[in-house]
Design an enzyme around this catalytic site. Structure first.
Site, PDB file in Angstrom:
ATOM      1  N   CYS A 241      51.389  43.980  29.876  1.00  0.00           N
ATOM      2  CA  CYS A 241      51.098  44.481  28.426  1.00  0.00           C
ATOM      3  C   CYS A 241      51.082  43.456  27.528  1.00  0.00           C
ATOM      4  CB  CYS A 241      52.655  45.501  28.372  1.00  0.00           C
ATOM      5  SG  CYS A 241      52.605  46.853  29.843  1.00  0.00           S
TER       6      CYS A 241
ATOM      7  N   TRP B 265      49.106  47.609  30.362  1.00  0.00           N
ATOM      8  CA  TRP B 265      48.849  47.891  31.806  1.00  0.00           C
ATOM      9  C   TRP B 265      49.448  48.503  32.784  1.00  0.00           C
ATOM     10  CZ3 TRP B 265      51.008  45.651  36.240  1.00  0.00           C
ATOM     11  CH2 TRP B 265      49.927  45.381  37.205  1.00  0.00           C
TER      12      TRP B 265
ATOM     13  N   ARG C 127      45.631  39.248  28.031  1.00  0.00           N
ATOM     14  CA  ARG C 127      46.603  39.469  29.628  1.00  0.00           C
ATOM     15  C   ARG C 127      46.400  40.689  29.942  1.00  0.00           C
ATOM     16  NH1 ARG C 127      51.804  37.983  26.506  1.00  0.00           N
ATOM     17  NH2 ARG C 127      52.724  39.146  28.136  1.00  0.00           N
TER      18      ARG C 127
ATOM     19  N   LYS D 202      46.812  38.325  32.921  1.00  0.00           N
ATOM     20  CA  LYS D 202      46.539  37.658  32.889  1.00  0.00           C
ATOM     21  C   LYS D 202      47.682  36.737  33.707  1.00  0.00           C
ATOM     22  CE  LYS D 202      44.452  33.424  31.716  1.00  0.00           C
ATOM     23  NZ  LYS D 202      43.763  32.812  32.715  1.00  0.00           N
TER      24      LYS D 202
ATOM     25  N   GLU E 268      40.831  30.341  47.544  1.00  0.00           N
ATOM     26  CA  GLU E 268      40.783  30.495  45.971  1.00  0.00           C
ATOM     27  C   GLU E 268      39.095  30.878  45.818  1.00  0.00           C
ATOM     28  OE1 GLU E 268      41.822  30.240  43.731  1.00  0.00           O
ATOM     29  OE2 GLU E 268      40.764  30.330  41.812  1.00  0.00           O
TER      30      GLU E 268
ATOM     31  N   GLU F 149      38.215  39.360  42.168  1.00  0.00           N
ATOM     32  CA  GLU F 149      38.575  38.874  41.209  1.00  0.00           C
ATOM     33  C   GLU F 149      37.573  39.539  39.506  1.00  0.00           C
ATOM     34  OE1 GLU F 149      42.054  35.780  40.378  1.00  0.00           O
ATOM     35  OE2 GLU F 149      41.110  35.284  40.513  1.00  0.00           O
TER      36      GLU F 149
ATOM     37  N   ASN G  79      57.223  45.608  26.055  1.00  0.00           N
ATOM     38  CA  ASN G  79      57.156  45.018  27.415  1.00  0.00           C
ATOM     39  C   ASN G  79      57.933  44.605  28.708  1.00  0.00           C
ATOM     40  OD1 ASN G  79      55.692  43.590  29.020  1.00  0.00           O
ATOM     41  ND2 ASN G  79      55.863  41.216  28.351  1.00  0.00           N
ATOM     42  N   GLY G  80      57.399  45.420  29.972  1.00  0.00           N
ATOM     43  CA  GLY G  80      58.053  45.058  31.079  1.00  0.00           C
ATOM     44  C   GLY G  80      58.286  46.456  32.214  1.00  0.00           C
TER      45      GLY G  80
ATOM     46  N   HIS H 198      39.932  32.917  65.600  1.00  0.00           N
ATOM     47  CA  HIS H 198      40.981  33.724  65.678  1.00  0.00           C
ATOM     48  C   HIS H 198      40.971  35.405  65.228  1.00  0.00           C
ATOM     49  CE1 HIS H 198      42.794  31.103  68.656  1.00  0.00           C
ATOM     50  NE2 HIS H 198      42.739  30.394  67.277  1.00  0.00           N
TER      51      HIS H 198
ATOM     52  N   LYS I 147      38.361  34.310  44.285  1.00  0.00           N
ATOM     53  CA  LYS I 147      38.175  34.431  42.064  1.00  0.00           C
ATOM     54  C   LYS I 147      36.360  35.466  42.121  1.00  0.00           C
ATOM     55  CE  LYS I 147      39.340  32.700  40.130  1.00  0.00           C
ATOM     56  NZ  LYS I 147      40.650  32.383  40.282  1.00  0.00           N
TER      57      LYS I 147
HETATM   58  C1  G6P Z   1      47.980  36.891  37.565  1.00  0.00           C
HETATM   59  C2  G6P Z   1      46.271  36.069  37.289  1.00  0.00           C
HETATM   60  C3  G6P Z   1      46.110  34.908  38.038  1.00  0.00           C
HETATM   61  C4  G6P Z   1      47.246  33.792  38.207  1.00  0.00           C
HETATM   62  C5  G6P Z   1      48.597  34.397  38.387  1.00  0.00           C
HETATM   63  C6  G6P Z   1      49.465  33.939  38.676  1.00  0.00           C
HETATM   64  O1  G6P Z   1      47.510  37.023  38.779  1.00  0.00           O
HETATM   65  O2  G6P Z   1      45.304  37.070  37.125  1.00  0.00           O
HETATM   66  O3  G6P Z   1      44.971  34.024  37.733  1.00  0.00           O
HETATM   67  O4  G6P Z   1      46.695  32.812  39.068  1.00  0.00           O
HETATM   68  O5  G6P Z   1      48.779  35.478  38.424  1.00  0.00           O
HETATM   69  O6  G6P Z   1      49.859  33.549  37.313  1.00  0.00           O
HETATM   70  P1  G6P Z   1      50.678  32.163  36.728  1.00  0.00           P
HETATM   71  O7  G6P Z   1      50.527  32.284  35.683  1.00  0.00           O
HETATM   72  O8  G6P Z   1      51.940  31.970  37.256  1.00  0.00           O
HETATM   73  O9  G6P Z   1      49.808  31.015  37.316  1.00  0.00           O
END
Ligand code: G6P
Length: 607
Positions: free
Chosen positions: A2, A74, A27, A602, A479, A486, A98-99, A502, A483
């Site tokens: 949010c 969100w 965000r 985000k 990673e 996501e 937000n929260g 395994h 990616k």
């Molecule tokens: C969310 C974002 C990711 C990010 C993660 C941690 O999941 O979509 O891209 O890696 O949060 O966020 P930070 O701001 O703590 O790196």
């Protein structure tokens, strides 16, 4: 996650609230809304889905007034719908939040017993109802908010307006970030400075527990004990032009291509050219005696931590544990007395990482943070702040923030190794030179852009992809899988190549794509055996390696991406770029919303 925005001034609020919300879109959200006061009455417009839906509704029924609040939601409590979208209101007060209000259930029961009706499934709706209840009991708006804040448990950033009070906007924060700003005879609040950039560059991030009374051009701040306090204002330098993607189709693509520059900027932050050495921001003596380091983070930042472990243990010889913040915070690990904990976060606001940081602090740990947003809460609560110089990252899927985190952590490892006498001068010079060569190498990899498009079209048709790597290529495999998941919504698993036998090997059938991240080097032969094993089971081998590696395995490979020869030290940084491009072009092929993938946020400011 949010986002909130609010303003009180002398010109039409509605278009500017939408402009602020547009800058919060990155965000991640699934509904949006605004409220203004016109002729002293609260007017609200909300819509499910993207901002464009809200704008269309506003076009049909414009909102007038020079004061207002806005929200991108969100969903946590309750599905994304118009009824659950913010602002929530009564006839006397409107709130954006937000929260998460953790005691919403008991507050709701209490308010229901008093005759208040609830129409949404959200936790947030209790806030306007509670304030309204207090107003009915004779409290004035400011007193009502001060009293309501004391009854709320959980995390919040709030924006609040009142019917009949066209010059009064109240903001409050506990757990979730909130900045305030002013310019001439207008005042603003927002979840971040970026949302306020079109209106003011003069901003102040509220401290934990603060709340603020904003009137046109005037801001007053109170702490959690309701004492008037003065907070520092600073000038931000955000670029106003976010509409421009500099000719790229998506922000993510632009951000991937910015990497040579931001890697250079980050290196320059730590490299002292006069001394020809890398230094930490504060020359901290205690790090010399460090006998264990705990690294904590979430998501992509956690993978940066996993990668850093290879450097910190291998080069600086410090035993290191790396943990996910949402687990670490509840583990109650027996941390060494006067130990050091390092937190990695792009936003500096991730709720779990922040809670883990506070736990470590309560255990008398020295706090080091690697953050991209230097005004963030984590930065403010750390003893040593190591900024990454990625610049604002708009794409939800992290790219340049990750590689600059890696560069920062590589610098940390070198400086730490020198402090502890774990490295010779010659080796330090060699590693520093290797780091210095990165921006140019990154540009070379990006120049091969085109070769990723073809295989990505192929990947876009599959149901599952395996990513494998050994040593410091293992976190890059994780990673890579993250990616792809996501942004393309294809199931992907990242695994340590040695662990393939395994479990994941059972997934391999004819034509299953298996992506190996395998620079030639000490571990190459071991990974080559795993490539043999996967190929023997019919896997479509996609190899990311250098000329030497590719030549050695030519027979087995379906497709190879040739990387420049690179020292093992920086290989994980450079090998991140192809896995980003693969994910990006696969998502583009599938036509997904690359910059704002479904369900993701985000900055995750709730647990
Ligand atoms: C969310 C974002 C990711 C990010 C993660 C941690 O999941 O979509 O891209 O890696 O949060 O966020 P930070 O701001 O703590 O790196």
């Amino acid at each position: 996650m949010c986002g909130i925005v609010g303003l009180v001034g002398n010109t039409a609020a509605s278009p500017r609230l939408v402009e602020g919300l547009r800058r919060l879109e990155y965000r991640g959200y699934d509904s949006a809304g605004i409220a203004t006061l016109s002729n002293s009455k609260i007017d609200i417009c909300r819509a499910e889905g993207k901002l464009i839906n809200l704008e269309e509704r506003i076009k049909e029924t414009p909102l007038s007034g020079n004061i207002g609040i806005g929200h991108t939601r969100w969903a946590t409590h309750g599905a994304p719908s118009v009824l659950n979208a913010h602002p929530h209101s009564t006839k006397s007060v409107a709130v954006v939040h937000n929260g998460i209000i953790e005691n919403f259930s008991s507050l709701r029961s209490m308010l229901k017993a008093e005759g208040h009706e609830f129409i949404s499934d959200t936790d947030s709706e209790v806030i306007p109802k509670l304030i309204h209840h207090l107003l009915e009991q004779g409290y004035k708006p400011i007193e009502a908010v001060a009293s309501a804040l004391k009854r709320l448990e959980g995390a919040f950033a709030l924006g609040i307006i009142f019917a009949g009070h066209e010059q009064l906007l109240i903001g409050a924060r506990r757990g979730s970030p909130l900045a305030i700003g002013s310019h001439e005879d207008e005042s603003f609040l927002a979840s971040d400075a970026f949302a306020m950039a079109p209106f003011t560059r003069r901003i102040s991030y509220l401290e934990e527990g603060d709340w603020a009374v904003l009137r046109p051009g005037v801001t007053e701040v109170f702490d959690s004990s309701d004492r008037a306090v003065s907070r520092t204002f600073q000038e931000t330098d955000y670029n106003l032009d976010i509409a421009g993607k500099a000719g790229y189709q998506h922000f993510m693509e632009k951000e991937i291509h910015e990497q040579p520059r931001v890697i250079r900027d980050t290196l320059n932050t730590y490299y002292n050219s006069a001394a020809g050495k890398i230094f930490l921001p504060n020359d901290n003596k205690e790090l010399e005696k460090l006998d264990q380091l705990s690294i904590v983070a979430c998501g992509t930042s956690f993978y940066a931590g996993l990668t850093a472990r290879y450097w910190i243990e291998g080069i600086a010889r410090v035993p290191t544990i790396v943990d996910i913040a949402s687990e670490f915070r509840y583990l109650e690990s027996p941390l060494k007395e006067n130990g050091t904990a390092l937190f990695i976060s792009q936003s500096g606001e991730t709720a779990d990482t922040l809670a883990a940081l506070r736990f470590a602090k309560s255990q008398q740990q020295k706090i080091v943070s690697v953050v991209n947003v230097t005004e963030s809460t984590m930065a403010r609560e750390s003893n040593i702040v190591m900024p990454t110089r990625a610049g604002i990252e708009i794409g939800v899927a992290s790219t340049k923030a990750f590689t600059t985190q890696l560069v920062t952590l590589a610098c940390f490892s070198i400086a730490l190794a020198r402090k502890r006498g774990a490295i010779s001068n010659k080796e330090e010079v060699r590693l520093t030179n290797v780091l210095e060569s990165l921006p140019e190498l990154a540009s070379k990899v990006l120049a091969q852009n085109q070769s990723f498009i073809e295989i990505s079209a192929e990947l876009s048709e599959v149901e599952t992809v395996l990513y494998l790597g050994r040593g410091s290529s293992y976190p890059i495999a994780l990673e890579g899988a993250l990616k792809l998941k996501e942004i393309s919504y294809i199931h992907a698993e990242g695994y340590a190549a040695g662990e393939m036998k395994h479990g994941p090997i059972a997934l391999i059938e004819k034509n299953t794509p298996v992506i190996f991240i395998a620079p030639s080097g000490p571990l190459f032969e071991k990974t080559a055996s795993n490539i043999q094993e996967a190929a023997a089971r019919g896997a479509r081998i996609i190899l990311i390696s250098d000329k030497k590696g590719i030549t050695a395995l030519n027979e087995l490979i379906h497709i190879a991406f040739e990387m420049p020869e690179v020292d093992e030290f920086v290989a994980p940084i450079l090998y991140t770029i192809p896995i980003q491009l693969l994910a990006y072009y696969t998502a583009v092929s599938r036509g997904t919303d690359v910059d704002q993938p479904r369900n993701l946020a985000k900055s995750v400011t709730v647990e």
